[in-house]
Design a protein around this motif. Structure first.
Motif, PDB file in Angstrom:
ATOM      1  N   LEU A 166       0.833  -1.210   0.000  1.00  0.00           N
ATOM      2  CA  LEU A 166       0.000   0.000   0.000  1.00  0.00           C
ATOM      3  C   LEU A 166       0.866   1.258   0.000  1.00  0.00           C
ATOM      4  O   LEU A 166       0.560   2.238  -0.691  1.00  0.00           O
ATOM      5  CB  LEU A 166      -0.922   0.001   1.219  1.00  0.00           C
ATOM      6  CG  LEU A 166      -2.088  -1.003   1.188  1.00  0.00           C
ATOM      7  CD1 LEU A 166      -2.800  -1.011   2.535  1.00  0.00           C
ATOM      8  CD2 LEU A 166      -3.063  -0.661   0.073  1.00  0.00           C
ATOM      9  N   TRP A 167       1.940   1.246   0.768  1.00  0.00           N
ATOM     10  CA  TRP A 167       2.834   2.414   0.820  1.00  0.00           C
ATOM     11  C   TRP A 167       3.471   2.677  -0.534  1.00  0.00           C
ATOM     12  O   TRP A 167       3.613   3.830  -0.950  1.00  0.00           O
ATOM     13  CB  TRP A 167       3.920   2.173   1.870  1.00  0.00           C
ATOM     14  CG  TRP A 167       4.836   3.349   2.032  1.00  0.00           C
ATOM     15  CD1 TRP A 167       4.597   4.523   2.682  1.00  0.00           C
ATOM     16  CD2 TRP A 167       6.172   3.458   1.514  1.00  0.00           C
ATOM     17  NE1 TRP A 167       5.688   5.355   2.610  1.00  0.00           N
ATOM     18  CE2 TRP A 167       6.669   4.733   1.895  1.00  0.00           C
ATOM     19  CE3 TRP A 167       6.990   2.602   0.775  1.00  0.00           C
ATOM     20  CZ2 TRP A 167       7.949   5.151   1.547  1.00  0.00           C
ATOM     21  CZ3 TRP A 167       8.268   3.022   0.432  1.00  0.00           C
ATOM     22  CH2 TRP A 167       8.722   4.291   0.835  1.00  0.00           C
ATOM     23  N   LYS A 168       3.836   1.609  -1.239  1.00  0.00           N
ATOM     24  CA  LYS A 168       4.405   1.760  -2.570  1.00  0.00           C
ATOM     25  C   LYS A 168       3.391   2.334  -3.568  1.00  0.00           C
ATOM     26  O   LYS A 168       3.772   2.897  -4.602  1.00  0.00           O
ATOM     27  CB  LYS A 168       4.916   0.413  -3.080  1.00  0.00           C
ATOM     28  CG  LYS A 168       6.269   0.002  -2.535  1.00  0.00           C
ATOM     29  CD  LYS A 168       7.388   0.742  -3.271  1.00  0.00           C
ATOM     30  CE  LYS A 168       8.759   0.210  -2.932  1.00  0.00           C
ATOM     31  NZ  LYS A 168       9.831   0.855  -3.717  1.00  0.00           N
ATOM     32  N   HIS A 169       2.111   2.164  -3.273  1.00  0.00           N
ATOM     33  CA  HIS A 169       1.060   2.647  -4.174  1.00  0.00           C
ATOM     34  C   HIS A 169       0.423   3.947  -3.675  1.00  0.00           C
ATOM     35  O   HIS A 169      -0.649   4.328  -4.160  1.00  0.00           O
ATOM     36  CB  HIS A 169      -0.028   1.580  -4.331  1.00  0.00           C
ATOM     37  CG  HIS A 169       0.361   0.458  -5.237  1.00  0.00           C
ATOM     38  ND1 HIS A 169       1.119  -0.611  -4.799  1.00  0.00           N
ATOM     39  CD2 HIS A 169       0.113   0.234  -6.558  1.00  0.00           C
ATOM     40  CE1 HIS A 169       1.311  -1.452  -5.816  1.00  0.00           C
ATOM     41  NE2 HIS A 169       0.719  -0.966  -6.884  1.00  0.00           N
ATOM     42  N   ARG A 170       1.079   4.638  -2.753  1.00  0.00           N
ATOM     43  CA  ARG A 170       0.469   5.848  -2.203  1.00  0.00           C
ATOM     44  C   ARG A 170       0.265   6.914  -3.286  1.00  0.00           C
ATOM     45  O   ARG A 170      -0.753   7.623  -3.284  1.00  0.00           O
ATOM     46  CB  ARG A 170       1.334   6.399  -1.066  1.00  0.00           C
ATOM     47  CG  ARG A 170       2.741   6.820  -1.460  1.00  0.00           C
ATOM     48  CD  ARG A 170       3.630   7.003  -0.242  1.00  0.00           C
ATOM     49  NE  ARG A 170       4.977   7.497  -0.562  1.00  0.00           N
ATOM     50  CZ  ARG A 170       5.943   6.742  -1.050  1.00  0.00           C
ATOM     51  NH1 ARG A 170       5.727   5.448  -1.265  1.00  0.00           N
ATOM     52  NH2 ARG A 170       7.136   7.260  -1.311  1.00  0.00           N
ATOM     53  N   GLY A 171       1.213   7.027  -4.199  1.00  0.00           N
ATOM     54  CA  GLY A 171       1.068   7.985  -5.285  1.00  0.00           C
ATOM     55  C   GLY A 171      -0.078   7.617  -6.213  1.00  0.00           C
ATOM     56  O   GLY A 171      -0.815   8.494  -6.696  1.00  0.00           O
ATOM     57  N   ASN A 172      -0.237   6.311  -6.464  1.00  0.00           N
ATOM     58  CA  ASN A 172      -1.341   5.855  -7.306  1.00  0.00           C
ATOM     59  C   ASN A 172      -2.691   6.167  -6.677  1.00  0.00           C
ATOM     60  O   ASN A 172      -3.640   6.562  -7.375  1.00  0.00           O
ATOM     61  CB  ASN A 172      -1.227   4.352  -7.539  1.00  0.00           C
ATOM     62  CG  ASN A 172       0.074   3.955  -8.198  1.00  0.00           C
ATOM     63  OD1 ASN A 172       1.063   3.724  -7.508  1.00  0.00           O
ATOM     64  ND2 ASN A 172       0.090   3.881  -9.514  1.00  0.00           N
ATOM     65  N   MET A 173      -2.776   6.006  -5.354  1.00  0.00           N
ATOM     66  CA  MET A 173      -4.039   6.281  -4.664  1.00  0.00           C
ATOM     67  C   MET A 173      -4.417   7.756  -4.774  1.00  0.00           C
ATOM     68  O   MET A 173      -5.588   8.097  -4.972  1.00  0.00           O
ATOM     69  CB  MET A 173      -3.940   5.844  -3.194  1.00  0.00           C
ATOM     70  CG  MET A 173      -3.907   4.339  -3.010  1.00  0.00           C
ATOM     71  SD  MET A 173      -3.960   3.820  -1.271  1.00  0.00           S
ATOM     72  CE  MET A 173      -2.231   3.955  -0.819  1.00  0.00           C
ATOM     73  N   VAL A 174      -3.422   8.625  -4.679  1.00  0.00           N
ATOM     74  CA  VAL A 174      -3.681  10.058  -4.821  1.00  0.00           C
ATOM     75  C   VAL A 174      -4.174  10.363  -6.228  1.00  0.00           C
ATOM     76  O   VAL A 174      -5.136  11.125  -6.426  1.00  0.00           O
ATOM     77  CB  VAL A 174      -2.410  10.873  -4.503  1.00  0.00           C
ATOM     78  CG1 VAL A 174      -2.620  12.347  -4.848  1.00  0.00           C
ATOM     79  CG2 VAL A 174      -2.028  10.714  -3.035  1.00  0.00           C
ATOM     80  N   ARG A 175      -3.549   9.756  -7.235  1.00  0.00           N
ATOM     81  CA  ARG A 175      -3.951  10.004  -8.617  1.00  0.00           C
ATOM     82  C   ARG A 175      -5.321   9.430  -8.928  1.00  0.00           C
ATOM     83  O   ARG A 175      -6.071   9.994  -9.738  1.00  0.00           O
ATOM     84  CB  ARG A 175      -2.903   9.433  -9.573  1.00  0.00           C
ATOM     85  CG  ARG A 175      -1.596  10.221  -9.570  1.00  0.00           C
ATOM     86  CD  ARG A 175      -0.685   9.786 -10.715  1.00  0.00           C
ATOM     87  NE  ARG A 175      -0.213   8.421 -10.548  1.00  0.00           N
ATOM     88  CZ  ARG A 175       0.890   8.094  -9.892  1.00  0.00           C
ATOM     89  NH1 ARG A 175       1.624   9.032  -9.298  1.00  0.00           N
ATOM     90  NH2 ARG A 175       1.285   6.838  -9.826  1.00  0.00           N
ATOM     91  N   ILE A 176      -5.664   8.305  -8.295  1.00  0.00           N
ATOM     92  CA  ILE A 176      -7.006   7.746  -8.492  1.00  0.00           C
ATOM     93  C   ILE A 176      -8.061   8.710  -7.966  1.00  0.00           C
ATOM     94  O   ILE A 176      -9.087   8.963  -8.613  1.00  0.00           O
ATOM     95  CB  ILE A 176      -7.131   6.369  -7.798  1.00  0.00           C
ATOM     96  CG1 ILE A 176      -6.300   5.318  -8.537  1.00  0.00           C
ATOM     97  CG2 ILE A 176      -8.584   5.926  -7.733  1.00  0.00           C
ATOM     98  CD1 ILE A 176      -6.244   3.982  -7.847  1.00  0.00           C
TER      99      ILE A 176
END
Length: 268
Positions: A205-215
């Motif tokens: 999840l931490w590695k995907h924090r940027g993806n979550m913001v962009r989503i």
């Protein structure tokens, strides 16, 4: 930390420590073999981390390069996770069968750490989705009861549904990271397994924090089938750099015939 699996094993703490360190080292260095980096740097001579999102993972590799070498990335990331878990199971089985399930999480956790933070590639690795998915399947195989299959079923089922419905691979990946510790805790109910599962899921999840913001912002890229942006641009560059076709004999003749006329005109 109390663990009913460790208690049931009844092994000496010394042997457990040696086995745990050995499995951790082997699993970590297996994880360091990052398929996307190896293929891009040593086969394509173009580091994947210099393109796209900068992530050394399958999705970014496919978006940037495409092509059949994507299969090599998939195979390497899956095989290394399987080998890490199998090695952990082998060592644990020599000590006590009660440790086999716990060893899957232990070996899997260090394999994920090696994939995400490889010492062989300046600690710049991938996000661990593919290797983590392989580890989830390995946990379901021979988990001691049919309930162990809930782990890959929940993780992969949610990933496939979300990724297919939204075209956001990152959203499915976030589901995998979020659901993995929950389903692991519900199935095995062991404190140490829960801690290891939280570490793996939390890192994903931490590695995907940027993806979550962009989503949330609506700017996340959707997954589409294509040939790869770098391969397309390379072909375009070759076409642009190709030498112009040599003039035909007729064209050459007309040019040479026109030259005296132009010289005559300039002389007048």
């Amino acid at each position: 930390m109390n663990s009913h699996m460790l208690e049931a094993a009844g092994a000496s703490s010394g042997w457990l420590a040696v086995a745990a360190v050995g499995v951790a080292v082997v699993a970590y260095f297996l994880g360091c073999f990052n398929g996307a980096v190896v293929v891009s740097r040593y086969i394509l001579r173009d580091d994947i981390r210099d393109h796209g999102s900068g992530n050394a993972g399958l999705t970014n590799f496919y978006r940037v390069f495409g092509g059949p070498l994507t299969a090599a990335v998939i195979l390497s990331d899956v095989v290394k996770a399987i080998l890490a878990v199998l090695f952990a199971m082998f060592i644990a089985g020599k000590i006590s069968p009660e440790l086999v399930i716990l060893s899957k999480y232990w070996g899997g956790a260090f394999c994920i750490l090696g994939h995400m933070f490889p010492c062989t590639f300046q600690f710049r690795g991938g996000k661990g989705v593919l290797s983590g998915g392989a580890i989830a399947i390995m946990i379901g195989i021979g988990g001691g009861s049919y309930q162990s299959w809930w782990v890959p079923l929940v993780v992969w089922g949610g990933f496939i549904i979300l990724a297919a419905a939204t075209k956001y691979v990152s959203l499915g990946s976030c589901w995998a990271g979020f659901s993995f510790p929950i389903v692991s805790g519900l199935v095995f109910r062991d404190p140490l397994i829960i801690v290891l599962a939280v570490i793996m899921g939390g890192l994903l999840l931490w590695k995907h924090r940027g993806n979550m913001v962009r989503i949330v912002k609506g700017t996340e890229s959707k997954f589409t089938l294509h040939k790869g942006s770098r391969s397309s641009s390379a072909k375009a560059g070759e076409s642009a750099a190709a030498p112009e076709a040599a003039p035909s004999k007729e064209e050459a003749g007309s040019v040479s015939e026109a030259e005296p006329e132009s010289e005559k005109t300039e002389g007048q």
